[in-house]
Enzyme design. Sequence first.
Site, PDB file in Angstrom:
ATOM      1  N   ARG A 312       0.795  -1.227   0.000  1.00 46.38           N
ATOM      2  CA  ARG A 312       0.000   0.000   0.000  1.00 46.38           C
ATOM      3  C   ARG A 312       0.835   1.289   0.000  1.00 46.38           C
ATOM      4  O   ARG A 312       0.527   2.204  -0.758  1.00 46.38           O
ATOM      5  CB  ARG A 312      -1.013   0.005   1.152  1.00 46.38           C
ATOM      6  CG  ARG A 312      -2.026  -1.146   1.052  1.00 46.38           C
ATOM      7  CD  ARG A 312      -3.175  -1.023   2.039  1.00 46.38           C
ATOM      8  NE  ARG A 312      -4.013   0.121   1.719  1.00 46.38           N
ATOM      9  CZ  ARG A 312      -3.971   1.283   2.322  1.00 46.38           C
ATOM     10  NH1 ARG A 312      -3.153   1.478   3.329  1.00 46.38           N
ATOM     11  NH2 ARG A 312      -4.737   2.267   1.925  1.00 46.38           N
ATOM     12  N   CYS A 344      14.891  -4.902  -3.927  1.00 45.31           N
ATOM     13  CA  CYS A 344      15.739  -4.072  -4.780  1.00 45.31           C
ATOM     14  C   CYS A 344      14.905  -3.179  -5.703  1.00 45.31           C
ATOM     15  O   CYS A 344      14.816  -3.413  -6.917  1.00 45.31           O
ATOM     16  CB  CYS A 344      16.689  -4.962  -5.572  1.00 45.31           C
ATOM     17  SG  CYS A 344      17.738  -5.896  -4.464  1.00 45.31           S
TER      18      CYS A 344
END
Length: 420
Positions: A312, A344
Amino acid sequence: MHDFVYREGELYCEQVPVSRIVKEVGTPCYVYSYSTLVRHFRAYDSAFKNIPHIIAFAMKSNSNLAILSLMAKEGSGVDIVSGGELYRALKAGVSPSKIVFAGVGKNPDEIRDALKADILMFNVESSAELRAINDVAASVGCRARVALRINPDIDPKTHPYISTGLKKSKFGIAADRALEEFKLASSLKHIEVVGVHKHIGSQLTEVTPFVEALKKVLKLVELLKQDGINIQYINIGGGLGITYSDETPPLPQELADAISPLIRDLKVTLIMEPGRVIVGNAGILVTKALYLKEGEAKSFVIVDAAMNDLIRPSLYGAYHEIRPVLEAAGHRPKHQVDVVGPVCESGDFLAKDRSLAEVKPGEALAVMSAGAYGFVMSSNYNSRPRVPEVLVKDGEIHVIRARETFDDLVKGETIPGFLK
Ligand SMILES: *Cc1c(COP(=O)(O)O)cnc(C)c1O
């Protein structure tokens, strides 16, 4: 209101110290409170006690089997959006007579399964879909109960990604074309028109958009009546907001007080599809601080949960409060930090520019209000096993979904012979 509170400097879920859950289950993990879930459901349900109604919990917000069976035991139905959700709902013991099926892209297999399960109704989003449902119902040899989803073109004043009732939205049928669509629907042999549906968006913090949208729906219901189409169900969708930081959304009772007078005399059953307001503040994501890192321009708290566990913040820029599981004795100085995960991607953050009491490496942190659109939106990105879910009830910890293993990560994958 929820059951995540500090007692003598320790965060508890009901009677259980969160630190005990960390010891037993590890981090990251989702933790839900049984009593909060039940209280939230009952508050919504009793707010509407004076009118015939069905609560169809929007299970896309949290579809764990244990949560669903808890809802079913409380008398809830569900709003489903896929064949997978139908499967889960039936497995959890939800009554098909309280299942409604929404979504713009239902495929024939999903439609067939839902017809065979004899769900209450389909919320139909286009005339193409109406014809598809008619065809499948013909092949099954039944009539499909449907509501048409109207797009009332009301601005819910929420994030664009969770706003669904505007003209430019992919959802629903434009209000001014609705009459025509209803006539088509009632002319189809394997369709039985029973309702009108609308859902204008999520995380609404005012009552007015609900009322405005309902008024548009009621005008349509009146017009339909003149055309001999009798509506038995009015579905006002979900969307009631919750407090993530300082929002002050209306209580279910306030929503009920605004809406009930409009439909009380209509001899219809009201259907509602709350999701977030039931589960949002009933769950947290517990994570552990791994490292502190001083960047050139910013300070980072690197934690073991990431965007794949709770998307979110990355997806909507959503705010989730972050609290220490053990409040330090005395006062810790506050620092402005980004709380980031190991994935990453620069978009991998749980909080940005947040003023937090100094975090110590190794300490557990609670990401608050994570019960809705949390675990359900998680993924295995970066080959990270999905985290466990825990339900706390009466001082006991129940693991309702185990932490995934590395074997789970490669389940179903095969290396073809020519590569061996
Ligand atoms: C997402 C959705 C809901 C639930 O929304 P919440 O904001 O979680 O209450 C209800 N109905 C439909 C059709 C939805 O798509």
